[in-house]
Design an enzyme around this catalytic site. Structure first.
Site, short mmCIF file in Angstrom:
data_model
loop_
_atom_site.label_atom_id
_atom_site.label_comp_id
_atom_site.label_asym_id
_atom_site.label_seq_id
_atom_site.Cartn_x
_atom_site.Cartn_y
_atom_site.Cartn_z
N TYR A 158 0.85 -1.20 0.00
CA TYR A 158 0.00 0.00 0.00
C TYR A 158 0.89 1.25 0.00
O TYR A 158 0.64 2.20 -0.75
CB TYR A 158 -0.90 -0.03 1.24
CG TYR A 158 -1.64 1.25 1.52
CD1 TYR A 158 -2.74 1.63 0.74
CD2 TYR A 158 -1.26 2.08 2.57
CE1 TYR A 158 -3.42 2.81 1.01
CE2 TYR A 158 -1.94 3.25 2.84
CZ TYR A 158 -3.02 3.61 2.06
OH TYR A 158 -3.69 4.77 2.33
N LYS A 162 1.03 4.22 -2.80
CA LYS A 162 0.82 5.65 -2.51
C LYS A 162 2.03 6.48 -2.92
O LYS A 162 1.89 7.66 -3.29
CB LYS A 162 0.49 5.83 -1.03
CG LYS A 162 -0.92 5.37 -0.66
CD LYS A 162 -1.98 6.13 -1.45
CE LYS A 162 -3.38 5.90 -0.92
NZ LYS A 162 -4.40 6.64 -1.70
N1 LIG Z 1 -7.56 7.10 6.93
C1 LIG Z 1 -6.24 7.29 6.86
O1 LIG Z 1 -5.54 7.30 7.90
C2 LIG Z 1 -5.59 7.52 5.54
C3 LIG Z 1 -4.21 7.86 5.56
C4 LIG Z 1 -3.57 8.08 4.36
C5 LIG Z 1 -4.26 8.00 3.16
N2 LIG Z 1 -5.58 7.64 3.17
C6 LIG Z 1 -6.25 7.56 1.86
O2 LIG Z 1 -7.38 8.41 1.87
C7 LIG Z 1 -8.35 7.91 0.93
C8 LIG Z 1 -9.70 7.80 1.63
O3 LIG Z 1 -9.58 6.88 2.71
P1 LIG Z 1 -10.53 6.91 3.99
O4 LIG Z 1 -9.68 6.96 5.18
O5 LIG Z 1 -11.59 7.92 3.82
O6 LIG Z 1 -11.11 5.42 3.91
P2 LIG Z 1 -12.60 4.85 3.72
O7 LIG Z 1 -13.50 5.56 4.67
O8 LIG Z 1 -12.47 3.38 3.84
O9 LIG Z 1 -13.00 5.25 2.23
C9 LIG Z 1 -12.42 4.66 1.11
C10 LIG Z 1 -13.22 5.04 -0.12
O10 LIG Z 1 -12.61 4.45 -1.28
C11 LIG Z 1 -13.60 3.76 -2.03
N3 LIG Z 1 -13.02 2.61 -2.75
C12 LIG Z 1 -12.29 1.58 -2.26
N4 LIG Z 1 -11.98 0.70 -3.24
C13 LIG Z 1 -12.52 1.18 -4.38
C14 LIG Z 1 -12.57 0.73 -5.73
N5 LIG Z 1 -12.00 -0.40 -6.14
N6 LIG Z 1 -13.24 1.49 -6.64
C15 LIG Z 1 -13.82 2.63 -6.26
N7 LIG Z 1 -13.82 3.11 -5.00
C16 LIG Z 1 -13.19 2.39 -4.08
C17 LIG Z 1 -14.61 3.31 -0.99
O11 LIG Z 1 -15.86 3.03 -1.63
P3 LIG Z 1 -17.02 2.07 -0.98
O12 LIG Z 1 -16.96 2.24 0.50
O13 LIG Z 1 -18.27 2.60 -1.58
O14 LIG Z 1 -16.72 0.68 -1.41
C18 LIG Z 1 -14.65 4.52 -0.07
O15 LIG Z 1 -15.52 5.51 -0.59
C19 LIG Z 1 -7.80 6.57 0.43
O16 LIG Z 1 -7.14 6.78 -0.80
C20 LIG Z 1 -6.80 6.19 1.50
O17 LIG Z 1 -5.82 5.32 1.01
C21 LIG Z 1 -6.24 7.40 4.33
#
Ligand SMILES: NC(=O)c1ccc[n+]([C@@H]2O[C@H](COP(=O)([O-])OP(=O)(O)OC[C@H]3O[C@@H](n4cnc5c(N)ncnc54)[C@H](OP(=O)(O)O)[C@@H]3O)[C@@H](O)[C@H]2O)c1
Length: 253
Positions: A158, A162
């Protein structure tokens, strides 16, 4: 914060059925934007986001698996048709998929992590490009602090994905500058969304908050604020850059 220049902009936020994407969609709606709320598996989450978007402005819901070329194109086309174009694209959809070590990970897992986090950004961006060229728009990609640090145990692939998003942001910025399109990224730190409900224990969430200089974990709104800044005129001379939003968890020299 209200950015007057964002009013009436057409904004597609991928992965806005939950977490960071949901907070971002709602913050754009508060500026008076027409918002594309995208989901993959969580339609209910997207409907909830749209309901909150409609408290401020208007928008539409589009569903699709962004690993898939046809579905990615359909999501973009459906939004562009409903909105009458695209001004801002936020490539936020992504996830860790699972925690697996390099020693024991399967090839399927490796491929899925890169398809979910890197291929999706390529497919959506390529499909949105004709619209962004017309609007001289902006793209904001969501990377991760893990792209710098290599991440915690089991998040190596992952983290690599990124890091690819981070580097491709710079490449896109260089390539699309001739069209007047700016491309930047936001690198979230440890943000309390469904992501960590799925991949981290409550104990780890507490531990990370404790070792973070600002003394807490982030929220979706913390990230949304940086996305909005990069998307609008306030960042009109910024491209190929990133903002790390992590409470000081990782600081660069
Ligand atoms: N939370 C953290 O600490 C963190 C840190 C660094 C980066 N990020 C990044 O921030 C972004 C948002 O994450 P979040 O924390 O908000 O997590 P989240 O609440 O789990 O949301 C992830 C989103 O991505 C969508 N998704 C996943 N797989 C997909 C696919 N194959 N096609 C289309 N959509 C897909 C999900 O859609 P569904 O739920 O509708 O399936 C959901 O809307 C991600 O890119 C994550 O890697 C998060």
């Amino acid at each position: 914060m209200i950015y007057e220049d964002l009013k009436d902009k057409k904004v597609l936020v991928t992965g806005s059925s939950s977490g960071i994407g949901q907070a971002t969609a709602i913050l754009f709606a508060r500026q008076g934007c027409y918002v594309g709320v995208h989901y993959f598996r969580t339609k209910k989450g997207a409907q909830k986001t749209l309901k909150q978007v409609k408290e401020h402005s208007n928008g539409t819901v589009c569903g699709g698996d962004l690993r898939d070329e046809k579905q990615a194109r359909e999501v973009v086309e459906k939004f562009a048709e409903a909105a009458g174009g695209i001004d801002i694209l936020v490539n936020n959809a992504g996830t860790m998929v699972d925690r697996q070590s390099f020693e024991s990970a399967t090839l399927e897992y490796h491929e899925d992590v890169y398809a979910t986090n890197v291929r999706s950004v390529f497919l959506v961006t390529r499909a949105a490009l004709p619209y962004l060229k017309k609007s001289k728009g902006a793209i904001v990609n969501i990377g991760s602090v893990a792209g710098h640090t290599g991440g915690a145990n089991g998040s190596g692939m992952y983290s690599g994905a990124k890091a690819a998003v981070a580097t491709e942001t710079i490449s896109m910025a260089r390539e699309f500058a001739k069209y007047g399109i700016r491309v930047n990224s936001v690198f979230p730190g440890f943000i309390e969304t469904r992501f960590h409900e799925t991949y981290s224990t409550p104990e780890r969430c507490k531990e990370v908050a404790k070792k973070t200089p600002l003394g807490r974990n982030g929220t979706g709104e913390d990230i949304a604020n940086a996305v909005l800044f990069l998307a609008g005129e306030a960042a009109g001379f910024i491209t190929g850059e990133y903002i790390a939003v992590n409470g000081g968890l990782y600081m660069r020299a």
